[in-house]
Design a protein around this motif. Structure first.
Motif, PDB file in Angstrom:
ATOM      1  N   GLY A 206       0.797  -1.224   0.000  1.00 18.37           N
ATOM      2  CA  GLY A 206       0.000   0.000   0.000  1.00 18.37           C
ATOM      3  C   GLY A 206       0.828   1.271   0.000  1.00 18.37           C
TER       4      GLY A 206
ATOM      5  N   ASP B  46       2.124   4.746  -0.857  1.00 20.36           N
ATOM      6  CA  ASP B  46       1.490   5.909  -1.482  1.00 20.36           C
ATOM      7  C   ASP B  46       2.518   6.605  -2.382  1.00 20.36           C
ATOM      8  OD1 ASP B  46       0.183   8.189  -2.248  1.00 20.36           O
ATOM      9  OD2 ASP B  46      -0.379   8.813  -0.213  1.00 20.36           O
TER      10      ASP B  46
ATOM     11  N   ARG C  34       2.202   9.277  -4.206  1.00 17.66           N
ATOM     12  CA  ARG C  34       1.934  10.694  -4.461  1.00 17.66           C
ATOM     13  C   ARG C  34       2.921  11.581  -3.702  1.00 17.66           C
ATOM     14  NH1 ARG C  34      -4.215  10.687  -2.690  1.00 17.66           N
ATOM     15  NH2 ARG C  34      -3.150   9.547  -1.007  1.00 17.66           N
TER      16      ARG C  34
ATOM     17  N   ASP D 173       6.940   7.031   6.122  1.00 14.83           N
ATOM     18  CA  ASP D 173       6.946   5.928   5.155  1.00 14.83           C
ATOM     19  C   ASP D 173       8.133   6.039   4.207  1.00 14.83           C
ATOM     20  OD1 ASP D 173       5.826   8.186   3.903  1.00 14.83           O
ATOM     21  OD2 ASP D 173       4.473   6.997   2.655  1.00 14.83           O
TER      22      ASP D 173
ATOM     23  N   LEU E 239       3.323   3.757  -9.993  1.00 20.68           N
ATOM     24  CA  LEU E 239       3.566   3.381  -8.605  1.00 20.68           C
ATOM     25  C   LEU E 239       5.064   3.332  -8.306  1.00 20.68           C
ATOM     26  CD1 LEU E 239       2.658   2.397  -5.822  1.00 20.68           C
ATOM     27  CD2 LEU E 239       2.435   0.088  -6.790  1.00 20.68           C
TER      28      LEU E 239
END
Length: 201
Positions: free
Chosen positions: A44, A46, A48, A66, A94
């Protein structure tokens, strides 16, 4: 750890996942047992580049938690593998977002006072394994392979101080030909097996 394998594919049963697994098998066959597989979809991550990332970039302060975790994974690795399907002659968003956020200013590189870029990442083997639907002659004829080398090998990894970079294009992955798939899986197993043979433990 001996190796970090980073993958980006939404299908857990994809050939991308099988390739990553065979690389890990090759590493284990060579006696390497400290292997971290970062499946960015399953974890998962992120991708962005948000306000917190921009603030850390502009102020050279600690990145989001993260991102810091991913940087620590890279720092621990003696070898780095990025395994990905080719989307529009590059990597999936991604994986590109992982690089955008993790390879941050101040950690991966800095802009020198004289305008030169200073790469900070400790050099080690980096293997880019790209799964391509197209065939090798088409990639060469249109210059896609060279373009990927320029933008990814040189534009990202050399920029950050990683010079020992190879790119392996696995062609015709959507052909349905099991012999081609087997050849690719055998090839990456050998890549994993031989990757760190000259690297002290």
């Amino acid at each position: 750890m001996d190796a970090l394998i980073v993958t980006a594919n939404p299908d857990p049963d994809s050939l991308t996942a099988r390739v990553a697994g065979r690389i890990a098998d090759g590493l284990r066959a060579a006696g390497r047992t400290r292997i971290d597989i970062a499946d960015l979809t399953a974890e998962g991550f992120d991708p962005r580049f948000g306000a917190a990332d921009r603030h850390a970039f502009r102020t050279r302060t600690t990145p989001p938690a993260d991102v810091l975790r991913e940087q620590q994974r890279v720092d621990r690795a003696e070898a780095l593998f990025l395994v990905f399907p080719v989307y529009w002659w590059s990597m999936p968003a991604l994986l590109k977002g992982w690089i955008d956020r993790v390879f941050s200013n101040g950690w991966a590189y800095t802009d020198g006072a004289d305008g030169r870029i200073i790469g900070h990442l400790r050099d080690r083997p980096v293997h880019l394994i790209a799964l391509a639907a197209g065939d090798a002659p088409g990639y060469e004829r249109h210059g896609y392979a060279a373009a990927m080398e320029t933008q990814i090998t040189y534009g990202i990894f050399h920029y950050c101080g990683l010079r020992s970079v190879t790119m392996t294009l696995l062609h015709d992955v959507d052909s349905g030909d099991e012999a081609i798939v087997k050849g690719h899986l055998d090839r990456v197993h050998e890549l994993g097996r031989l990757c760190l043979t000259a690297t002290p433990r």
